[in-house]
Design a protein around this motif. Structure first.
Motif, short mmCIF file in Angstrom:
data_model
loop_
_atom_site.label_atom_id
_atom_site.label_comp_id
_atom_site.label_asym_id
_atom_site.label_seq_id
_atom_site.Cartn_x
_atom_site.Cartn_y
_atom_site.Cartn_z
N VAL A 4 -28.99 5.50 30.20
CA VAL A 4 -28.68 5.80 31.60
C VAL A 4 -29.11 4.61 32.43
O VAL A 4 -30.26 4.16 32.35
CB VAL A 4 -29.41 7.07 32.07
CG1 VAL A 4 -29.06 7.37 33.53
CG2 VAL A 4 -29.05 8.26 31.19
N LYS A 39 -31.94 7.76 38.33
CA LYS A 39 -32.16 7.70 36.88
C LYS A 39 -33.35 8.56 36.44
O LYS A 39 -33.26 9.36 35.51
CB LYS A 39 -32.37 6.26 36.41
CG LYS A 39 -31.23 5.32 36.66
CD LYS A 39 -31.45 3.97 36.00
CE LYS A 39 -32.70 3.24 36.48
NZ LYS A 39 -32.62 2.86 37.92
N SER A 40 -34.49 8.34 37.08
CA SER A 40 -35.70 9.07 36.69
C SER A 40 -35.55 10.56 36.96
O SER A 40 -35.97 11.40 36.16
CB SER A 40 -36.92 8.52 37.43
OG SER A 40 -37.20 7.20 37.01
N LEU A 80 -33.54 12.11 34.23
CA LEU A 80 -34.34 12.33 33.02
C LEU A 80 -35.28 13.52 33.20
O LEU A 80 -35.40 14.36 32.30
CB LEU A 80 -35.13 11.06 32.70
CG LEU A 80 -35.70 10.96 31.29
CD1 LEU A 80 -34.59 10.73 30.28
CD2 LEU A 80 -36.72 9.83 31.20
N ASP A 83 -38.17 6.54 28.48
CA ASP A 83 -38.10 6.01 29.84
C ASP A 83 -38.62 4.57 29.82
O ASP A 83 -39.81 4.32 29.72
CB ASP A 83 -38.96 6.88 30.76
CG ASP A 83 -38.75 6.55 32.24
OD1 ASP A 83 -38.00 5.60 32.52
OD2 ASP A 83 -39.33 7.24 33.09
N GLU A 84 -37.70 3.62 29.89
CA GLU A 84 -38.03 2.19 29.83
C GLU A 84 -38.98 1.90 28.66
O GLU A 84 -40.06 1.31 28.86
CB GLU A 84 -38.66 1.73 31.15
CG GLU A 84 -37.79 1.92 32.38
CD GLU A 84 -36.69 0.88 32.51
OE1 GLU A 84 -36.55 0.03 31.62
OE2 GLU A 84 -35.97 0.93 33.52
N VAL A 136 -33.52 5.90 29.59
CA VAL A 136 -33.34 5.26 30.88
C VAL A 136 -33.79 3.80 30.77
O VAL A 136 -34.87 3.52 30.23
CB VAL A 136 -34.15 5.98 31.97
CG1 VAL A 136 -34.26 5.12 33.23
CG2 VAL A 136 -33.51 7.30 32.32
N THR A 137 -32.97 2.89 31.26
CA THR A 137 -33.33 1.47 31.20
C THR A 137 -32.65 0.72 32.34
O THR A 137 -31.63 1.18 32.88
CB THR A 137 -32.92 0.85 29.85
OG1 THR A 137 -33.34 -0.52 29.82
CG2 THR A 137 -31.41 0.91 29.63
N HIS A 138 -33.23 -0.42 32.69
CA HIS A 138 -32.60 -1.31 33.67
C HIS A 138 -32.05 -2.55 32.97
O HIS A 138 -31.43 -3.40 33.61
CB HIS A 138 -33.62 -1.74 34.72
CG HIS A 138 -34.65 -2.68 34.17
ND1 HIS A 138 -35.73 -2.25 33.43
CD2 HIS A 138 -34.75 -4.04 34.23
CE1 HIS A 138 -36.46 -3.29 33.06
NE2 HIS A 138 -35.89 -4.39 33.52
#
Length: 251
Positions: A48, A56-57, A60, A176-177, A208-210
């Motif tokens: 995501v 995003k967060s 999740l 999450d990251e 979830v990642t950037h």
């Protein structure tokens, strides 16, 4: 196929249906998610992505039952999370969802083995020693079970965190990251491990990642913008992810 039926539950590990999440009220209200409907395919690796503030967060947290939607519903398999009490949600997360975060969240006074088996201890059950050793071997820390976190590298500590998330045999692993605190080479090793777990064991991973490179390890990428779904990309590459991110304003 109707959302929420058994057949949908079989196809999706988790599904959000018209999920809306608003924080605050009145003039200060912030809409973090705005009518999001999507299913996360069982046995797949889904990333995501979206700019800061895209939701995003919150996505999740709602998918994991950590936060309740303002409207809409979330189904884990065929279980509607809206009908569960806080205690029931806690028990569901403990049994059916594994979590991996940027921070490893290991207890320094415990050995690797003790850290991995914490979920079983919290649940009041005895860990399955055979499964523990299999998980440790799969994530590459079988020879580190009696070490303490301070004796491990950052990548090894994250592998311990992944093993801890897997030891309960969760239906869904949420990350999450997960490589945010790791150097590039070690981060890619951890991402390759997650992809291998999906491909060889059928584990479902939602991450979830950037990072476009991190997202390229997934089978597909969901994009969020202003709390709404802004598209999906199958078979992502870093270049395709970057190109899609630059066009999110056009969705």
């Amino acid at each position: 196929m109707t959302a929420g039926t058994v057949s949908v539950g079989a196809a999706h590990a988790v599904r959000l249906e018209a999920v809306r999440k608003v924080y605050g009220s009145g003039a200060t209200a912030v809409t973090a998610l705005d009518g999001v409907s999507v299913g996360i395919r069982r046995g797949g690796f889904t990333a995501v992505m979206g700019p800061s503030g895209s939701g995003k967060s919150t996505f999740l947290h709602c998918a994991a039952g950590l936060d309740r939607p303002t409207a809409g519903r979330v189904l884990l398999g065929d279980t509607d999370l809206a009908g569960l009490s806080e205690n029931a949600l806690t028990e569901l997360r403990r049994r059916r969802i594994g979590f991996v975060f940027q921070a490893y969240n290991l207890l320094p006074s415990l050995t690797v083995r003790q850290n991995i088996t914490l979920p079983s201890r919290f649940a009041g059950t005895s860990p399955d020693e055979r499964w523990l050793r299999e998980v440790a071997a799969r994530v590459g820390i079988a020879d580190r079970l009696d070490h303490r976190p301070a004796e491990l590298s950052g990548g090894q500590q994250q592998r311990v965190a992944i093993a801890r998330a897997l030891v309960t045999r969760p239906e869904l692993l949420m990350a999450d990251e997960p490589t945010g605190a790791l150097d590039t080479r070690t981060g890619q090793q951890v991402l390759a491990l997650l992809r291998d777990l999906v491909d060889t064991t059928g584990q479902t991973v939602l991450m979830v990642t950037h990072d476009p490179v991190a997202a390229s390890y997934a089978h597909s990428v969901l994009f969020l913008a202003d709390g709404r779904l802004a598209g999906e990309l199958a078979a992502p590459t870093p270049a395709l992810v970057v190109e899609r991110l630059t066009r999110l304003g056009e969705w």
